[in-house]
Design an enzyme around this catalytic site. Structure first.
Site, short mmCIF file in Angstrom:
data_model
loop_
_atom_site.label_atom_id
_atom_site.label_comp_id
_atom_site.label_asym_id
_atom_site.label_seq_id
_atom_site.Cartn_x
_atom_site.Cartn_y
_atom_site.Cartn_z
N CYS A 1 1.13 -1.48 0.09
CA CYS A 1 -0.11 0.00 -0.40
C CYS A 1 1.06 1.56 0.10
O CYS A 1 2.11 1.31 0.67
CB CYS A 1 -0.69 0.02 1.28
SG CYS A 1 -2.35 -1.16 1.51
N ARG B 1 5.31 -0.51 -6.46
CA ARG B 1 5.17 -0.53 -5.17
C ARG B 1 4.07 -2.07 -4.96
O ARG B 1 4.30 -2.94 -4.08
CB ARG B 1 4.72 0.04 -3.68
CG ARG B 1 5.60 0.47 -3.43
CD ARG B 1 5.07 2.50 -2.35
NE ARG B 1 4.99 1.97 -1.01
CZ ARG B 1 5.18 1.77 0.20
NH1 ARG B 1 6.66 3.14 0.06
NH2 ARG B 1 5.28 1.31 1.24
N TRP C 1 -2.76 -2.47 -1.12
CA TRP C 1 -2.12 -4.63 -1.98
C TRP C 1 -3.73 -4.84 -0.95
O TRP C 1 -3.77 -4.62 0.50
CB TRP C 1 -1.51 -4.31 -1.36
CG TRP C 1 -0.13 -5.69 -1.73
CD1 TRP C 1 0.03 -5.65 -3.24
CD2 TRP C 1 -0.01 -6.54 -0.54
NE1 TRP C 1 0.26 -6.72 -2.85
CE2 TRP C 1 0.31 -7.38 -2.13
CE3 TRP C 1 -0.36 -7.21 0.25
CZ2 TRP C 1 0.71 -8.80 -1.46
CZ3 TRP C 1 -0.32 -7.57 0.63
CH2 TRP C 1 0.51 -9.15 -0.42
N ASN D 1 -1.89 2.18 5.62
CA ASN D 1 -1.31 1.05 6.34
C ASN D 1 -0.73 0.35 6.74
O ASN D 1 -0.54 0.83 8.20
CB ASN D 1 0.26 1.75 5.11
CG ASN D 1 0.54 2.37 3.82
OD1 ASN D 1 -0.71 2.23 3.16
ND2 ASN D 1 1.15 2.57 2.95
N GLY D 2 0.03 -1.06 6.71
CA GLY D 2 0.26 -2.40 7.55
C GLY D 2 -1.10 -3.08 8.05
O GLY D 2 -2.30 -2.84 7.11
N GLU E 1 18.14 -16.62 -7.58
CA GLU E 1 17.80 -15.60 -8.50
C GLU E 1 16.83 -15.73 -9.69
O GLU E 1 16.28 -14.85 -10.52
CB GLU E 1 19.00 -14.44 -8.12
CG GLU E 1 18.20 -13.31 -9.05
CD GLU E 1 17.45 -12.70 -8.22
OE1 GLU E 1 16.72 -13.15 -7.01
OE2 GLU E 1 16.80 -10.86 -8.83
N LYS F 1 13.26 -14.04 -10.36
CA LYS F 1 13.15 -13.08 -11.11
C LYS F 1 11.82 -13.82 -12.83
O LYS F 1 11.35 -13.08 -12.66
CB LYS F 1 13.92 -12.83 -12.36
CG LYS F 1 15.03 -12.26 -11.95
CD LYS F 1 14.87 -10.50 -11.16
CE LYS F 1 13.93 -10.74 -9.63
NZ LYS F 1 14.39 -11.23 -9.46
N GLU G 1 8.78 -14.37 -10.58
CA GLU G 1 7.90 -13.11 -10.08
C GLU G 1 7.85 -12.05 -11.93
O GLU G 1 6.12 -12.11 -11.40
CB GLU G 1 8.87 -12.13 -9.76
CG GLU G 1 8.95 -12.06 -8.76
CD GLU G 1 9.98 -11.17 -7.97
OE1 GLU G 1 11.36 -11.59 -8.97
OE2 GLU G 1 9.86 -10.80 -6.85
N HIS H 1 18.97 -35.81 -7.33
CA HIS H 1 18.33 -36.42 -6.67
C HIS H 1 16.57 -36.32 -6.49
O HIS H 1 16.15 -35.74 -5.17
CB HIS H 1 19.06 -35.65 -5.28
CG HIS H 1 20.36 -35.78 -4.98
ND1 HIS H 1 20.83 -36.97 -4.93
CD2 HIS H 1 21.38 -35.27 -5.41
CE1 HIS H 1 22.42 -37.29 -5.18
NE2 HIS H 1 22.57 -36.31 -5.44
N LYS I 1 5.99 -4.25 -3.84
CA LYS I 1 8.05 -3.96 -4.04
C LYS I 1 8.36 -3.82 -2.45
O LYS I 1 9.10 -4.09 -2.27
CB LYS I 1 7.86 -2.14 -4.66
CG LYS I 1 9.48 -1.86 -4.85
CD LYS I 1 10.23 -2.75 -5.76
CE LYS I 1 11.79 -2.42 -5.60
NZ LYS I 1 12.05 -3.49 -6.70
C1 AGP Z 1 12.96 -9.03 -5.75
O1 AGP Z 1 12.47 -9.35 -7.15
C2 AGP Z 1 11.00 -9.33 -5.36
N1 AGP Z 1 10.54 -8.46 -5.70
C3 AGP Z 1 11.39 -9.44 -3.34
O2 AGP Z 1 12.30 -10.71 -3.62
C4 AGP Z 1 12.55 -8.85 -2.57
O3 AGP Z 1 13.11 -8.72 -3.34
C5 AGP Z 1 11.88 -9.29 -0.81
O4 AGP Z 1 10.78 -8.57 -0.91
C6 AGP Z 1 13.27 -8.42 -0.39
O5 AGP Z 1 12.95 -6.99 -0.40
P1 AGP Z 1 13.62 -6.40 0.53
O6 AGP Z 1 14.93 -6.12 -0.43
O7 AGP Z 1 13.36 -4.26 -0.41
O8 AGP Z 1 14.02 -5.94 1.88
#
Ligand code: AGP
Length: 621
Positions: A2, A27, A74, A100-101, A494, A498, A501, A517, A616
């Site tokens: 949010c 975000r 969100w 937010n929260g 990673e 990517k 996501e 395995h 984000k």
């Molecule tokens: C990364 O592509 C992601 N959106 C997510 O995994 C992110 O790295 C994670 O939420 C941690 O965020 P931060 O680095 O802002 O703490």
């Protein structure tokens, strides 16, 4: 997650609110809304979906007023509907609130208010806060005319309501009968105030403020602020009136624009040579053959005594921590443990006295990482942040740390922050290596390798067109394996993250040998494997793993170093990147993997910058 914006001044509030909400889109959110106060009335406009829908709604029904709030939601409590969007009204439309929260005890409070005759129109925990403040407001006596502090009742009712909440909040409230003030409060969810000329801006991070002001006030936990066009008054829950520091905001508008790129993700991928230079700038000392950091805030003696690192993070930052583990253990010979922050917080592992914690976080606001850092701090361990966002909560709460200097990362899928985090990890490995056994010559060799890295990343970016063609070929597959060993195992994780996501394709990362395995059961002609196979001690072993995949009909895409003479005979598609020292391979190999995910997502018609369900900065547990 949010986002909040607010405006009080002499301009049209919606001008800033809409622009600010667009800046907060990165975000992650699924509905948006604004409220303005005009001629004694609160005008609320809310729409499910994008800020663009809200903008269209405001075109057909403008919301005038020079005081207002905006929000991108969100969904947590209830689906993304107009009713569940913020702002929420309280009482007899006496106030409007954005939050937010997460309010953990909202059910009990809601039940109590329902019994008092309160009517709720949404499923959210946030509406409960709006109604609770309105309920408290109804109970206070009317103020005598000419009262010295016209906003005293607002502070009182907000404080009374907040005292009943458990959970986290960054919130802003406007009151119908107090048309000149916004009241904001924070506990666990960031809020900032931008200081303008005869106007103030509210935001959940600094990005909406860029271009409007370069002066920012960070609200701390348990603080409430009354913000008018002319003044900011900050009140702490336990300390009463407290002052506020006005800090410099270090974001320029070009950093938050697309600069001709179709997406922020692509822009940020291409910024990496520069962001890596920035992460290195001023931190290499050739004379001492070591790294230098300005902000660790520990003496060389204290640093020398460190005999164990705990690196904690979430998501992509956790992958960077894993790269760090390989680097620090190899170059500094100090044991490292990498912990998911969400686990570390509750796991309570034994730590010895000389343990140093590093929390890696792009945003500096991830609640799991913050909670883990606080837990370690509470136990008396020195805590360090490796963070991108200057002034973020984790950056401020850590005892010391290292900024990434990668500039704002807007794409939800982290790219440039990941490589900058890996660079910082390599600097730490160099620094601690030189504190221990690493020779002057070895230190200089590492510095030479690091200095060449930005050019190598530039070269890796030249694979762009070729990677796009590979993406077109594979975009219809629904399962991928990503395989690498040693330094490149985290790069495989990673790469898979990517792809998951932004293209919603199922992808798993594994150490290449581990594939035998279990995951090998998935391999057939419909499951491509992406191998990261640079030269090195395990090169031959990874070749054997490629053979194993090929023997089962699995397509293979391989990222190799220039000069490779063997993999071309095995792989279906080859991506050639420049040769670098082994500890820098995951950085260079990640570049084509980021491009691959980007182009596959584009072919599949996905919104790469705002992937579904993701946020984000994840500010809920
Ligand atoms: C990364 O592509 C992601 N959106 C997510 O995994 C992110 O790295 C994670 O939420 C941690 O965020 P931060 O680095 O802002 O703490």
């Amino acid at each position: 997650m949010c986002g909040i914006v607010g405006y009080v001044g002499s301009g049209e509030a919606t001008d800033f609110l809409l622009e600010g909400l667009r800046r907060l889109e990165y975000r992650g959110y699924d509905s948006a809304g604004v409220v303005t106060l005009d001629q004694g009335q609160l005008n609320v406009t809310k729409t499910a979906g994008r800020v663009e829908n809200l903008s269209q709604a405001l075109k057909s029904k403008p919301a005038p007023g020079s005081l207002g709030l905006g929000h991108t939601r969100w969904a947590t409590h209830g689906p993304a509907t107009n009713e569940n969007s913020h702002p929420h009204l309280g009482g007899d439309q006496t106030l409007a609130l954005v939050h937010n929260g997460v309010i953990e005890n909202y059910r009990e409070i809601k039940q109590r208010l329902l019994e008092e005759g309160c009517i709720f129109v949404s499923d959210t925990d946030s509406e409960v806060v709006a109604q609770l403040i309105a309920f408290e407001l109804e109970k206070i006596p009317e103020q005598a005319p000419g009262a010295v502090d016209p906003y005293a009742p607002l502070v009182t009712v907000v404080q009374k309501a907040l005292a009943q909440l458990s959970g986290t909040y960054g919130l802003a409230v406007v009151f119908r009968d107090w048309p000149e003030a916004i009241v904001v409060a924070r506990l666990g969810s960031p809020l900032v105030i931008g200081v303008g000329e005869g106007e103030h801006f509210i935001a959940s991070d600094g990005s909406p403020l860029a271009g409007h002001t370069d002066k920012i006030v960070y609200l701390a936990d348990h603080e409430i602020a009354v913000v008018t066009a002319a003044a900011i008054r900050v009140i702490h829950r336990d300390q009463g009136d407290v002052g506020h520091d006005v800090k410099a905001l270090d974001i320029d508008t070009t950093e938050v624009g697309l600069e001709g790129y179709p997406h922020y993700m692509l822009k940020e991928i291409f910024e990496q040579p520069e962001t890596i230079r920035n992460a290195l700038r001023g931190r290499l000392d050739r004379d001492q053959a070591t790294a230098v950091f300005g902000g660790l805030n520990l003496t060389p003696q204290q640093l020398q005594a460190v005999d164990r690192f705990v690196l904690t993070a979430c998501g992509t930052s956790w992958h960077a921590a894993l790269v760090g583990e390989y680097m620090i253990e190899a170059l500094a010979r100090v044991p490292v443990e990498v912990e998911y922050a969400s686990e570390l917080r509750y796991r309570n592992p034994p730590q010895d006295a000389q343990t140093l914690l590093f929390a890696l976080t792009q945003s500096g606001e991830t609640i799991d990482t913050l909670a883990a850092l606080r837990e370690m701090k509470r136990k008396g361990y020195p805590t360090m942040a490796v963070c991108n966002v200057v002034g973020s909560t984790i950056a401020r709460e850590a005892d010391g740390g290292i900024y990434l200097h990668a500039g704002p990362e807007v794409g939800v899928a982290s790219t440039k922050a990941f490589t900058a985090q890996c660079v910082v990890m390599s600097l730490l490995a160099l620094y601690f290596g030189r504190l221990h056994h690493l020779s002057y010559e070895a230190g200089l060799r590492i510095i030479n390798d690091l200095e060449k890295l930005p050019e190598k990343v530039e070269k890796a970016l030249e694979t762009h067109d070729h990677v796009r063609q590979i993406a077109e070929k594979y975009a219809d597959y629904n399962n991928f394996l990503y395989l690498g060993r040693q330094y490149n195992f985290p790069a495989a994780l990673e790469g898979a993250l990517k792809l998951k996501e932004i293209s919603y394709i199922h992808a798993e990362g594994y150490p290449a040998a581990e594939m035998k395995h279990g995951p090998i059961a998935l391999v057939d002609e419909h499951t491509p494997s992406v191998f990261i196979v640079p030269q090195g001690v395990v090169y031959e072993k990874v070749l054997a793993n490629i053979e194993e995949i090929k023997a089962r009909g699995g397509p293979v895409i391989a990222v190799v170093e220039e000069g490779d003479r063997h993999v071309a005979q095995l792989a279906d598609d080859l991506i050639v990147v420049p040769k670098v020292a082994d500890f820098l391979q995951p950085i260079v190999a990640s570049i084509p993997l980021q491009l691959l995910a980007y182009h596959i997502a584009l072919v599949r018609g996905c919104d790469v910058d705002k992937p579904r369900n993701l946020a984000k900065s994840v500010t809920v547990e």
